[in-house]
Design an enzyme around this catalytic site. Structure first.
Site, PDB file in Angstrom:
ATOM      1  N   ASP A 148      22.958  14.319  -2.738  1.00 29.26           N
ATOM      2  CA  ASP A 148      22.683  13.595  -1.311  1.00 29.26           C
ATOM      3  C   ASP A 148      23.137  14.672  -0.119  1.00 29.26           C
ATOM      4  O   ASP A 148      23.141  15.822  -0.813  1.00 29.26           O
ATOM      5  CB  ASP A 148      23.588  12.530  -1.355  1.00 29.26           C
TER       6      ASP A 148
ATOM      7  N   SER B  56      18.412   2.744  -2.456  1.00 31.02           N
ATOM      8  CA  SER B  56      19.600   3.713  -2.812  1.00 31.02           C
ATOM      9  C   SER B  56      20.948   2.913  -3.267  1.00 31.02           C
ATOM     10  O   SER B  56      21.360   3.333  -4.259  1.00 31.02           O
ATOM     11  CB  SER B  56      20.164   4.244  -1.284  1.00 31.02           C
TER      12      SER B  56
ATOM     13  N   HIS C 188      25.180   8.937   4.318  1.00 28.85           N
ATOM     14  CA  HIS C 188      24.619   8.400   3.117  1.00 28.85           C
ATOM     15  C   HIS C 188      25.185   8.765   1.650  1.00 28.85           C
ATOM     16  O   HIS C 188      25.475   7.875   0.954  1.00 28.85           O
ATOM     17  CB  HIS C 188      23.187   8.873   2.982  1.00 28.85           C
TER      18      HIS C 188
END
Length: 473
Positions: A95, A299, A132
């Site tokens: 990520d 996700s 994120h």
């Protein structure tokens, strides 16, 4: 469901986050996009986490975190943690990096790696505008109590697992994803979690990297992708890459009622579903004064499944990756049509059932087996056939193909071994065999033409959807 981001005209950006705009416990944050480097690429969404002292069992976890996010009850994590908490398993989060100052992740992060000039060399910095990577790490391994002894309010699926952050910086592309997968496998990850994706067929580098990881006994988990509610183009609802690479656990979304989440992509390559919407997750305090925000997306689902894989691998360290995958698909809660379907795959992941079931060791990844009987005349069972992407490198990735029996010594080329072994049949016998062979060849050609026409028509139609859309909105 929070509104999905609006992309500019044309196709979405490269490996961009498919998150519906997160709702922080503080100032409003917008949707996130990652590196616009390849045309036509999409990505996944956001999720949540938790913190506790090392090695706490299920009872201690339950008492310290309280009710926790809704997926804790839906997946019966308190019960699962009585059996396994993921101790000893390394989960790679590919990520934008992970913030090491988040209390819920204190002691959970290993020194990682960075790919690209905009990434922290050890992965220990979250460069994503919405935090994120930190959120994904939190869903997998956050702990209920911080270093100060205060509850964190988060609930990690595998709170004793360790996170290996592989950062691609603020933005990413397929080349960086492929390099990250290889690096994670080399660094000892037993699970790779990819809460990102891109529309269309996978890049060849990503496919090769996935094969590299699978060959090293790694379970690879990836997001199916998100869709906008007003987008009815079947192509936009298809499973993203790298989730659509055979052998990868492609994860779709489910809602609190156990139904299919209508913001999730779907398709024949779906493998498992997991909670997607309204997931509260940790983020850097620079993004939210409370260090938390809530968002929707596959996700979240992907990080949850990666955490469940860690629970199973900790409980059954003797099992290889194919056996772990087999256990998860056999024990999934089959909420959709009976058997594998395009929305839930094999069903919603069930950590308690997986941990209680008797594992059945298997040698081959069950996701590399053709999911439905081949069409008449079809001999393809390799990755390209599974992807429906056409021909690839000859012989590459084939599974289950029987080796031809060599002819008996001295037999003429093309004569079956049993005929040669007979020491010379009469002429009529040989003629009959030749005639039968010719008839079989002609029948095969006819069947092949029919199969080609059927496959072409199917590709034009795209993936079938239930009348009126998914049956489980």
């Amino acid at each position: 469901m929070s509104p999905a981001p609006t992309w500019p005209p044309g196709r979405p950006p490269a490996h961009a986050s498919l998150l519906a705009s997160p709702a922080p416990d503080g100032p409003s944050l917008g949707g996130r996009s990652r590196r616009v480097a390849l045309p036509g690429l999409l990505a996944a969404a956001l999720a949540g986490g938790l913190l506790l002292a090392p090695g706490l069992g299920g009872a201690a976890l339950a008492s310290q975190r309280g009710a926790g996010p809704w997926y804790v009850a839906a997946l019966r994590l308190d019960e699962a943690h009585q059996i396994s908490t993921g101790a000893g398993v390394v989960v790679a989060i590919i990520d934008g990096g992970v913030d090491p100052t988040v209390p819920a992740l204190a002691g959970q992060l290993l020194p990682g790696a960075g790919i690209g000039d905009d990434a922290a060399p050890d992965g220990l910095r979250d460069d994503d505008p919405d935090g994120h990577g930190t959120s994904m790490a939190g869903i997998v391994a956050a702990r209920p109590v911080g270093p100060d002894g205060q509850p964190t309010g988060f609930a990690g699926v595998a709170p004793d697992a360790k996170i290996l952050p592989i950062s691609t910086g603020r933005e990413t592309d397929s080349d960086e994803v492929a390099e990250s997968i290889r690096l994670a496998a080399d660094r000892g990850a037993k699970v790779i979690s990819l809460s990102l994706g891109s529309s269309g067929p996978p890049d060849s580098g990503e496919r090769t990297a996935v094969r590299y990881a699978l060959a090293r006994d790694v379970v690879v988990v990836a997001a199916a992708g998100n869709v906008e509610s007003d987008d009815h183009d079947p192509a936009d609802h298809a499973i993203n890459s790298p989730a659509n690479i055979p052998g990868v656990i492609a994860v779709t979304g489910s809602n609190p009622r156990g139904e299919f989440w209508d913001g999730s992509a779907s398709g024949p390559l779906a493998v498992l579903a997991a909670p997607a919407p309204s997931i509260r997750a940790p983020v850097p305090v620079a993004l939210s004064p409370t260090g938390a925000q809530t968002a929707d997306g596959t996700s979240n689902s992907t990080a949850i499944v990666a955490g469940v894989v860690a629970l199973v691998r900790a409980e059954h360290p003797e099992l290889n990756a194919p056996s772990v995958i087999d256990l998860l698909v056999r024990t999934a809660d089959d909420n959709g049509p009976s058997g594998r379907d395009e929305w839930f795959g094999y069903g919603v992941v069930d950590p308690v059932a997986a941990l209680r079931a008797v594992p059945l060791p298997v040698a081959s990844n069950p996701l590399l087996v053709t999911p439905s009987p081949p069409e008449p005349g079809s001999l393809d069972t390799d990755e390209d056939a599974l992807l429906g992407a056409g021909a690839g490198t000859a012989g590459e990735g084939r599974t289950g193909a029987a080796e031809p029996t060599p002819p008996a010594p001295g037999a003429p080329a093309g004569v079956p071994p049993d005929v040669a072994a007979a020491g010379g049949e009469t002429a009529p016998g040989v003629l009959a065999w030749v005639g039968g062979l010719a008839a079989a060849v002609l029948a095969g050609i006819a069947a092949g033409i029919a199969a080609f026409v059927a496959r072409t028509a199917s590709r034009r139609r795209g993936a079938p959807v239930p009348p009126g859309g998914p049956a489980w909105p």
